[in-house]
Design a protein around this motif. Sequence first.
Motif, PDB file in Angstrom:
ATOM      1  N   LEU A  99      14.212   3.273 -39.725  1.00 50.92           N
ATOM      2  CA  LEU A  99      15.259   4.018 -40.490  1.00 50.92           C
ATOM      3  C   LEU A  99      15.031   4.056 -41.960  1.00 50.92           C
ATOM      4  CD1 LEU A  99      18.513   3.501 -38.300  1.00 50.92           C
ATOM      5  CD2 LEU A  99      17.004   5.502 -37.948  1.00 50.92           C
ATOM      6  N   SER A 100      15.288   5.281 -42.435  1.00 46.83           N
ATOM      7  CA  SER A 100      15.321   5.134 -43.999  1.00 46.83           C
ATOM      8  C   SER A 100      16.465   5.931 -44.548  1.00 46.83           C
ATOM      9  CB  SER A 100      14.043   5.643 -44.627  1.00 46.83           C
ATOM     10  OG  SER A 100      14.027   5.624 -45.924  1.00 46.83           O
ATOM     11  N   ILE A 101      17.355   5.588 -45.268  1.00 48.33           N
ATOM     12  CA  ILE A 101      18.411   6.375 -45.929  1.00 48.33           C
ATOM     13  C   ILE A 101      17.758   7.266 -47.003  1.00 48.33           C
ATOM     14  CG2 ILE A 101      20.375   6.391 -47.104  1.00 48.33           C
ATOM     15  CD1 ILE A 101      21.083   3.409 -46.176  1.00 48.33           C
ATOM     16  N   THR A 102      17.966   8.414 -46.630  1.00 50.16           N
ATOM     17  CA  THR A 102      17.201   9.787 -47.531  1.00 50.16           C
ATOM     18  C   THR A 102      17.664   9.617 -49.012  1.00 50.16           C
ATOM     19  OG1 THR A 102      17.192  11.290 -45.553  1.00 50.16           O
ATOM     20  CG2 THR A 102      16.950  12.056 -47.552  1.00 50.16           C
ATOM     21  N   SER A 103      18.866   9.387 -49.204  1.00 51.40           N
ATOM     22  CA  SER A 103      19.435   9.350 -50.762  1.00 51.40           C
ATOM     23  C   SER A 103      19.090   8.047 -51.563  1.00 51.40           C
ATOM     24  CB  SER A 103      20.945   9.474 -50.833  1.00 51.40           C
ATOM     25  OG  SER A 103      21.479   8.373 -50.053  1.00 51.40           O
ATOM     26  N   THR A 104      18.988   7.041 -50.883  1.00 50.70           N
ATOM     27  CA  THR A 104      18.629   5.651 -51.374  1.00 50.70           C
ATOM     28  C   THR A 104      17.201   5.080 -51.350  1.00 50.70           C
ATOM     29  OG1 THR A 104      19.568   4.460 -49.567  1.00 50.70           O
ATOM     30  CG2 THR A 104      21.016   5.181 -51.389  1.00 50.70           C
ATOM     31  N   GLY A 105      16.535   5.469 -49.986  1.00 52.00           N
ATOM     32  CA  GLY A 105      15.211   4.859 -49.681  1.00 52.00           C
ATOM     33  C   GLY A 105      15.653   3.683 -48.839  1.00 52.00           C
ATOM     34  N   GLU A 106      16.854   3.047 -48.725  1.00 50.26           N
ATOM     35  CA  GLU A 106      16.930   1.643 -48.199  1.00 50.26           C
ATOM     36  C   GLU A 106      16.536   2.011 -46.788  1.00 50.26           C
ATOM     37  OE1 GLU A 106      20.301  -1.794 -47.951  1.00 50.26           O
ATOM     38  OE2 GLU A 106      20.953   0.354 -48.493  1.00 50.26           O
ATOM     39  N   THR A 107      15.726   0.729 -46.217  1.00 52.35           N
ATOM     40  CA  THR A 107      15.173   0.860 -44.777  1.00 52.35           C
ATOM     41  C   THR A 107      16.081  -0.003 -43.824  1.00 52.35           C
ATOM     42  OG1 THR A 107      13.949  -1.114 -45.325  1.00 52.35           O
ATOM     43  CG2 THR A 107      13.067   1.294 -45.549  1.00 52.35           C
ATOM     44  N   ALA A 108      16.131   0.314 -42.670  1.00 55.78           N
ATOM     45  CA  ALA A 108      16.790  -0.353 -41.629  1.00 55.78           C
ATOM     46  C   ALA A 108      16.218  -0.403 -40.353  1.00 55.78           C
ATOM     47  CB  ALA A 108      18.263   0.091 -41.446  1.00 55.78           C
ATOM     48  N   LYS A 109      16.381  -1.056 -39.131  1.00 53.55           N
ATOM     49  CA  LYS A 109      15.976  -1.159 -37.913  1.00 53.55           C
ATOM     50  C   LYS A 109      17.147  -0.487 -37.007  1.00 53.55           C
ATOM     51  CE  LYS A 109      11.896  -2.843 -38.589  1.00 53.55           C
ATOM     52  NZ  LYS A 109      10.896  -2.256 -38.220  1.00 53.55           N
ATOM     53  N   GLY A 110      16.705   0.155 -35.742  1.00 52.79           N
ATOM     54  CA  GLY A 110      17.668   0.367 -35.011  1.00 52.79           C
ATOM     55  C   GLY A 110      16.997   0.426 -33.609  1.00 52.79           C
ATOM     56  N   LYS A 111      17.780   0.737 -32.357  1.00 48.83           N
ATOM     57  CA  LYS A 111      17.294   1.069 -31.068  1.00 48.83           C
ATOM     58  C   LYS A 111      17.794   2.418 -30.383  1.00 48.83           C
ATOM     59  CE  LYS A 111      16.554  -3.781 -29.690  1.00 48.83           C
ATOM     60  NZ  LYS A 111      15.249  -3.546 -29.424  1.00 48.83           N
ATOM     61  N   ILE A 112      17.080   3.036 -29.726  1.00 48.88           N
ATOM     62  CA  ILE A 112      17.618   4.414 -29.022  1.00 48.88           C
ATOM     63  C   ILE A 112      18.450   3.807 -28.051  1.00 48.88           C
ATOM     64  CG2 ILE A 112      16.691   6.206 -27.850  1.00 48.88           C
ATOM     65  CD1 ILE A 112      14.255   6.417 -29.271  1.00 48.88           C
ATOM     66  N   ALA A 113      19.758   4.480 -28.130  1.00 49.14           N
ATOM     67  CA  ALA A 113      20.727   4.008 -26.938  1.00 49.14           C
ATOM     68  C   ALA A 113      20.937   5.051 -25.869  1.00 49.14           C
ATOM     69  CB  ALA A 113      21.973   3.743 -27.751  1.00 49.14           C
ATOM     70  N   LYS A 114      20.536   6.355 -26.300  1.00 48.67           N
ATOM     71  CA  LYS A 114      20.673   7.336 -25.332  1.00 48.67           C
ATOM     72  C   LYS A 114      19.650   8.402 -25.492  1.00 48.67           C
ATOM     73  CE  LYS A 114      24.264  10.280 -23.342  1.00 48.67           C
ATOM     74  NZ  LYS A 114      25.574  10.595 -23.370  1.00 48.67           N
ATOM     75  N   ILE A 115      19.045   9.087 -24.676  1.00 50.15           N
ATOM     76  CA  ILE A 115      18.551  10.409 -24.727  1.00 50.15           C
ATOM     77  C   ILE A 115      19.140  11.341 -23.911  1.00 50.15           C
ATOM     78  CG2 ILE A 115      16.343  11.595 -24.584  1.00 50.15           C
ATOM     79  CD1 ILE A 115      14.959   8.742 -24.462  1.00 50.15           C
ATOM     80  N   SER A 116      19.610  12.451 -24.428  1.00 54.60           N
ATOM     81  CA  SER A 116      20.649  13.417 -23.525  1.00 54.60           C
ATOM     82  C   SER A 116      19.417  14.110 -22.247  1.00 54.60           C
ATOM     83  CB  SER A 116      20.820  14.730 -24.598  1.00 54.60           C
ATOM     84  OG  SER A 116      19.797  15.139 -25.106  1.00 54.60           O
ATOM     85  N   GLU A 117      20.105  14.151 -21.247  1.00 58.34           N
ATOM     86  CA  GLU A 117      19.428  14.853 -20.172  1.00 58.34           C
ATOM     87  C   GLU A 117      19.136  16.407 -20.335  1.00 58.34           C
ATOM     88  OE1 GLU A 117      17.372  14.770 -16.697  1.00 58.34           O
ATOM     89  OE2 GLU A 117      18.399  13.071 -17.837  1.00 58.34           O
ATOM     90  N   LEU A 118      20.172  16.973 -21.051  1.00 55.20           N
ATOM     91  CA  LEU A 118      20.009  18.519 -21.278  1.00 55.20           C
ATOM     92  C   LEU A 118      19.763  18.724 -22.764  1.00 55.20           C
ATOM     93  CD1 LEU A 118      23.069  19.718 -19.276  1.00 55.20           C
ATOM     94  CD2 LEU A 118      20.947  19.886 -18.584  1.00 55.20           C
ATOM     95  N   PRO A 119      18.941  19.906 -22.586  1.00 55.70           N
ATOM     96  CA  PRO A 119      18.499  20.334 -24.328  1.00 55.70           C
ATOM     97  C   PRO A 119      19.825  20.654 -25.223  1.00 55.70           C
ATOM     98  CG  PRO A 119      17.660  21.857 -22.881  1.00 55.70           C
ATOM     99  CD  PRO A 119      18.386  20.836 -21.961  1.00 55.70           C
ATOM    100  N   LYS A 120      19.794  20.585 -26.333  1.00 55.12           N
ATOM    101  CA  LYS A 120      21.011  21.026 -27.368  1.00 55.12           C
ATOM    102  C   LYS A 120      21.420  22.590 -26.979  1.00 55.12           C
ATOM    103  CE  LYS A 120      21.395  20.225 -31.452  1.00 55.12           C
ATOM    104  NZ  LYS A 120      22.704  19.711 -31.620  1.00 55.12           N
ATOM    105  N   SER A 121      20.515  23.462 -26.482  1.00 56.17           N
ATOM    106  CA  SER A 121      20.925  24.711 -26.037  1.00 56.17           C
ATOM    107  C   SER A 121      21.811  24.889 -24.839  1.00 56.17           C
ATOM    108  CB  SER A 121      19.846  25.531 -25.730  1.00 56.17           C
ATOM    109  OG  SER A 121      18.877  25.279 -24.668  1.00 56.17           O
ATOM    110  N   PHE A 122      21.661  23.936 -23.754  1.00 60.07           N
ATOM    111  CA  PHE A 122      22.701  23.742 -22.939  1.00 60.07           C
ATOM    112  C   PHE A 122      23.953  23.079 -22.917  1.00 60.07           C
ATOM    113  CE2 PHE A 122      18.704  24.233 -20.247  1.00 60.07           C
ATOM    114  CZ  PHE A 122      18.932  25.124 -19.286  1.00 60.07           C
TER     115      PHE A 122
END
Length: 333
Positions: A183-206
């Motif tokens: 991850l990178s904060i757009t405004s500051t450029g500061e970087t970070a790490k993270g993990k994918i916790a959830k992936i939606s089953e349905l697309p955003k349109s649904f």
Amino acid sequence: MKKLTWIIAVIVIVVLISIAFILRQSNSGDKDKNGYDTYEVKKENPINLEGKATPKSIKMYNNNDQIGSYISTSVNDGQTVKQGEPLINYDINNNKRKQLLDKLNATEDAYAKAEAQQELNKYDRTVYDSIYASFDGKVDIKNKNDVSAGEPILQLISKELQVKATISEFDVSKIKEGNDVDLSITSTGETAKGKIAKISELPKSFEDAGSKASGGEGGEAPSSNVINDPSSGNSDESSKYTIVINDIDIPVRSGYSMEVKVPVDTIKIPKSVLAKDNHVFVVGKDNKIEKRHIKIDKVNGEIIVKDGLKKGEKLIKHPKKNMNNGDKVEVSS
């Protein structure tokens, strides 16, 4: 004179053909001399996404006159609290709980007793949810004095943040829950790490269609929340799925824009290295080649390797039909 002209024309044509043949042979010789071009197996570039930092949980505490009369808040605006800490002071109507407890104790029928216990548990839960912090967070006071029934008193904002981003249908199959992300904060450029916790089953349109159907935009809520034949949105657009990223290892202010890079293990190869029946020729020690069968999928015109190749291995481009396992070759790259 005319005959002489024809002779000269024939001589010129013969000379041109000879020159072309010599150049072709020379180029062919250079190719043989330089050897085969190779392709180095590498993993696909990270998937680049854009996201927003949001609180993991937000809870609004409204004046609940069903449990008693509101007195005051027991915390200050901006105060950080732990789960279970009291937030609001009520003059609780203890008669209600006593009535439920007496009903439970007076009931002998097992079924009726279970129902009475459920009523008592529900009351206790309502009291707890109306007074105590449901999670660690920061307090945002909305009203302190003269709060009518049902009006907001304060809001609890989770200290734990998450990042929400959208990913296209072409990339969603390449990731999975638990994947590490950069991850990178757009405004500051500061970087970070993270993990994918959830992936939606349905697309955003649904999801958007479901929100509208349930009255999510101010409409009257339907009598049933079952959506028959849901619309998937604009059929001319590719589907996009929401992913949620947590375990962010630096403090991030809610609302910050984030650049997200998701490393993927996918290996893609060009068509030029693939021989008949999904075979490739791997360059080994002393430039001896190994004819190897690999498992592939073809997705949107790309060749995705499912099994059989490792990062860093070199493959022969445009292998000859008579090439065999164990042959020694000259390579140019």
